[in-house]
Write an enzyme that holds these catalytic residues in place. Sequence first.
Site, short mmCIF file in Angstrom:
data_model
loop_
_atom_site.label_atom_id
_atom_site.label_comp_id
_atom_site.label_asym_id
_atom_site.label_seq_id
_atom_site.Cartn_x
_atom_site.Cartn_y
_atom_site.Cartn_z
N ASP B 345 6.41 17.11 -6.76
CA ASP B 345 5.68 15.86 -6.59
C ASP B 345 5.87 15.38 -5.17
O ASP B 345 6.97 15.48 -4.63
CB ASP B 345 6.23 14.82 -7.56
CG ASP B 345 5.60 14.96 -8.92
OD1 ASP B 345 4.41 15.31 -8.98
OD2 ASP B 345 6.31 14.74 -9.93
N ALA B 413 -2.50 -8.98 -3.52
CA ALA B 413 -3.17 -9.00 -4.82
C ALA B 413 -4.20 -7.89 -4.85
O ALA B 413 -4.79 -7.57 -3.82
CB ALA B 413 -3.84 -10.35 -5.05
N SER B 419 -2.22 -9.13 2.20
CA SER B 419 -1.15 -10.09 2.05
C SER B 419 -0.99 -10.79 3.39
O SER B 419 -1.62 -10.38 4.37
CB SER B 419 0.15 -9.39 1.65
OG SER B 419 0.57 -8.53 2.69
#
Lengths: 557, 726
Positions: B345, B413, B419
């Site tokens: 991964d 958000a 942000s």
Amino acid sequence: MGALFAILQAATVALVLALAYRPLGDLMARIYTSDRDLRVERGLYRLIGVAPRVEQSWQVYLRSVLAFSVVGVLLVYLLQRAQAVLPFSLGLPAVPEGLSFNTAASFVTNTNWQSYSPELTLGYTVQFAGLAVQNFVSAAVGIAVAIALVRGFARRGERTIGNFWVDLIRGSLRLLLPLALVSAVVLLAGGVVQNFTGFTEVATLTGGTQTLPGGPVASQEAIKELGTNGGGFFNVNSAHPFENPTAWTNLFQVVLMLLIPFSLPRTFGRMVGSPRQGLAILAAMASIFVVSLTALSLLEAGGAGTAPQLAGAAMEGKETRFGIFGSTLFASTSTLTSTGAVDSMHDSYTALGGMLPMLNMMLGEVAPGGVGSGLYGMLVLAVIAVFIAGLLVGRTPEYLGKKLGPREIKLASLYILVTPTLVLTGTALSFAIPGVREDVESTSIWNPGVHGLSEVLYAFTSAANNNGSAFAGLTANTPWLNTALGVAMLLGRFVPIVLVLALAGSLAAQGKVPATAGTLPTHRPLFVGLLVGVTVVVTALTYFPVLTLGPLAEGLI
Amino acid sequence: MSTITTPPVTDAAGAAPRHPGSSDRAGRGGGTFGPRRLAAALPGALRKLDPRVMWHNPVMFIVEVGAALTTAIAIAEPFLGGPGESGGSIVPGGFTWAIAVWLWLTVVFANLAESVAEGRGKAQAESLRATRSSTTARVVTSYDEATDAAAERSPLREVSSGDLAVGDLVVVVAGETIPGDGDIVWGIASVDESAMTGESAPVVRESGGDRSAVTGGTRVLSDRIVVRITSRPGETFVDRMIALVEGAARQRTPNEIALNILLASLSIVFVIVALTLNPIASYAAAPASLAVLVALLVCLIPTTIGALLSAIGIAGMDRLVQRNVLAMSGRAVEAAGDVTTLLLDKTGTITYGNRRAVAFVPVPGVDGSGLAAAAMLASLADPTPEGASIVDLASAEGVHVDEVPAAEVVPFAAQTRMSGLDLPDGTSLRKGAGSAVVAWVEASDPIPEGTREALDRSVDAIAKGGGTPLVVARRSPDGRARVLGVVHLKDVVKAGLAERFGELRAMGIRTVMVTGDNPLTARAIAAEAGVDDVLAEATPEQKLALIRREQEGGNLVAMTGDGTNDAPALAQADVGVAMNTGTSAAKEAGNMVDLDSDPTKLIDIVRIGKQLLITRGALTTFSIANDIAKYFAIIPAMFAGVFPGLAVLNVMHLHSASSAVLSAIIFNAIIIVVLIPLALRGVRYRPMGASQLLGRNLLVYGLGGVIAPFIGIKLIDLVVSLLPGF
């Protein structure tokens, strides 16, 4: 001069074999992979009710091999027992039961051990319909089994390993028959006799009379060497001038013995898609061959003892027309190929020299071994070598992309158990059973003591490894030896075949692991060296203790 | 050293306390091998002399039978007129006894090796058992997920942890021990898992997601959770661990079985050699005594590897446990050595979990430090690692801004994809995805053509390079907004990975990076990390398909995973390492669990698997190669009385026939003890191609195995020759 001539002979043989390696190897690969049948083959398939395109699982393949061989044993046995009523039998009587069994087992197993004197025992019908036929088909069976094992390596996830009947018939008709035909003509030209005249009375120069045997020798001789059979038309085999008249026919016979066994690695390489894998097997076989031949030649040329010193070399039991090297080359070839033909008497070799033909056989007949059997024997040893080497590089061992797991190792381990068990128990029983021991000591052994022991050991080594040559001092035509050696030959041939075919089946069923940098390369000199090492340690060292009681005790005085 | 240690336990032999997680524990497998540990293992070694136990090791069983036989002969000898001749030589008085004693020692040494290997596991098992003590569980009697997910109103029933059934829901609050393995269905808690992992820092476990699994025996430190029990008492993770480390659950692996077969078959050959020798010798020479024959047999069968084989296997498993990896089967350990494809991964394995800021790219007209200062200010209150990395980078570039106390933080958000910070003076700072910030700026002011082009160029360049562009903008109190530039966020590839992947390549292992990133980004990171291949925009289905594809081509695949949706792939992979932080489903599907939850450990696991096989191969080669020297010791001695000429073979010039045989037997026994540390530690493994590795190991263990016994037997003979009569 002697040395130069020796090197010249060796170089000639090497050159011929090198020239034949690729074409013959490729030809054999084509024979066993082609999907075309000759018309005569189609006829034969119809006759025996075989569908040539239907392949067999290893179990069915094995059943076919065994059924065919059982029928072979029965036929050869019955022919001998019925000799008295058969035509062209030269008036010879039926062969006794024990000897008939021994001879039948001997020729069906490609051993050609002869407990009898052919010219005094067998007429032309038995020689032709029995022995000559087996000379072809027992060789073809050996190659078929080897090819089945090679298919096991070459295939991926398949249940079948070929069709035995197709392999048998193709091997006989397309390979052995034509080669034998050509070789017979060459031998004829070299002076080998070929007639049906039976025995001829001739008056000798001194006024006496002599009975000269004749017969279809050249035709027998060709397949005798080509199929690594070794059963001679005459008792003294290739030492007889009618079988092997000159130094060059001698050399030609050596080439014939080595031709197929040394070319099969190429067939193997071709069929698994990597000729260099075949070269590695060839290299392992050839290096053992060269070392053994050199050692034997030096021992015989050096010849310790009074008589050899006077003669300049150990000439006892050797024909002057072949000389030392002609004899040692033939002896090495014959015992390293499971042929068992002789042009000199191994029994009369120097003590240590006599040990070498024995050691050659003890290696398990793999350098290069019998037709087919040599290749499958060496591949089984390669499986063991790969297993040990594979662990050494930290991977589950794999050979040609096939993982060697518990089942494969079990089969290979059992394979290497078979012949030492047969040789050692056979020899030990000959001395352990009181009645048998008396018989062996009084009737069979010609030279009591250490040398007599070597003769018995040689006989069991030869039988269990399907070689067929003998330390001539032994009288083997006794109930015990006929039976015990017959059983040793049968078990020594067919138990390994069962294991090899089972191995072929389990390999064929596997997929193929792709090679990576972590895969053990099996074509490099390092691996060849390891394979030779495993061959020597795993097989020959087993016999070290018993050899100290025979030839080593005799030789190291 | 084990990390499964609360409270810290000491070694079986009382060595230093173990330090869970200490970095040196990996290499110390055999390091603690010493006299005290041997002494501790001795009772176990003697217990193993039971023929019913010995039977499982055919090679050593033969030695035991030989020892018993020789002992019987030694006892009977005085009544049969003392020791007779052997092979024509006179046998000295104590010879048979000496052989018998050394044969028993050979067997005991073999058992000792196994006991020492098992010893450490036993100690670990003890400490694990302590965690398994029965606790009281509070089972929710009627759980209603919809109305009372926290099970606050449902009646609770107290049962012993031993009576829990699968599917029961239990409530665990701070200070309590979790009664059994399970998944959290409600709540979040910090859990002390040091009993399992040795890691003292608590970990967070929460319902949903990939960190919901809890293990029985661990302790909840804070909060309250509802756990659904997933395994029956007695079959929990700890139970399995105990069985594993004790060796009770150890099954022999395919390679071990195959090797055992080969060794058994070599032994049978030599049994036949020994059995047939005397009948043959009785004809041409003189029979050897039974004691000598047994000695010959024991010297020729591969006792060295036979004695150490099971210790090697146990020690291999143990080395994994030392690295906090639990292999659920020995087969998996071996498969690890065979792995040809490694799925890694990206996040956590190849890169640090978080992107880091690596450069500030201002648009024309803005200077670098201005952009840095703005970005830093906007990030000061940003708790994310990305934010912290921006602050770090700006500080590193010498920019310094003070925190503005009254500023209003605008958190990130998903809707705004930005942000930032609104300062008390009306200035607003924003950083975020390019399109979002551009839209925010253009809401007040259009962006000049030139600035727009420069911005797009920078954003594209960063994205193509595998980075993430973060656009920074400011709106002044007067309402004018402008773009300042771009922060280059980058996945930072862990240091030293390229070399490790290079090593793997040399070992014949292909690495495949698996990531959810787009192919462009993925390839850039792959190139930097040096992996061989990449699976971008990977879904669990694609991962599974990739494993199947590799396996169809004959490859063996290893992977790590933690999520429930990794479970099918973990089950499909030949080596599936589940993270201990992962879900129960993942742990159930994999065949190994990493208690440290460190995905890079896969590389160590492969190495241990290889080391295990190489150790077996090395000692097998050594054992077989030893035979040559032993032949030269025993064979000339056996029949020297009858055939003095055989003395030529006595190349070591051993003192007498009896001393030669005894010296060979003593060497054969002592070499086992000498090699126990190697068997436990494993042979050194350096990644290199198979050809080189074979050459090196053949030289060390093959040639070494040929030469060593010549020297050893000669030295022992010098001592033995001092014995009276020898």
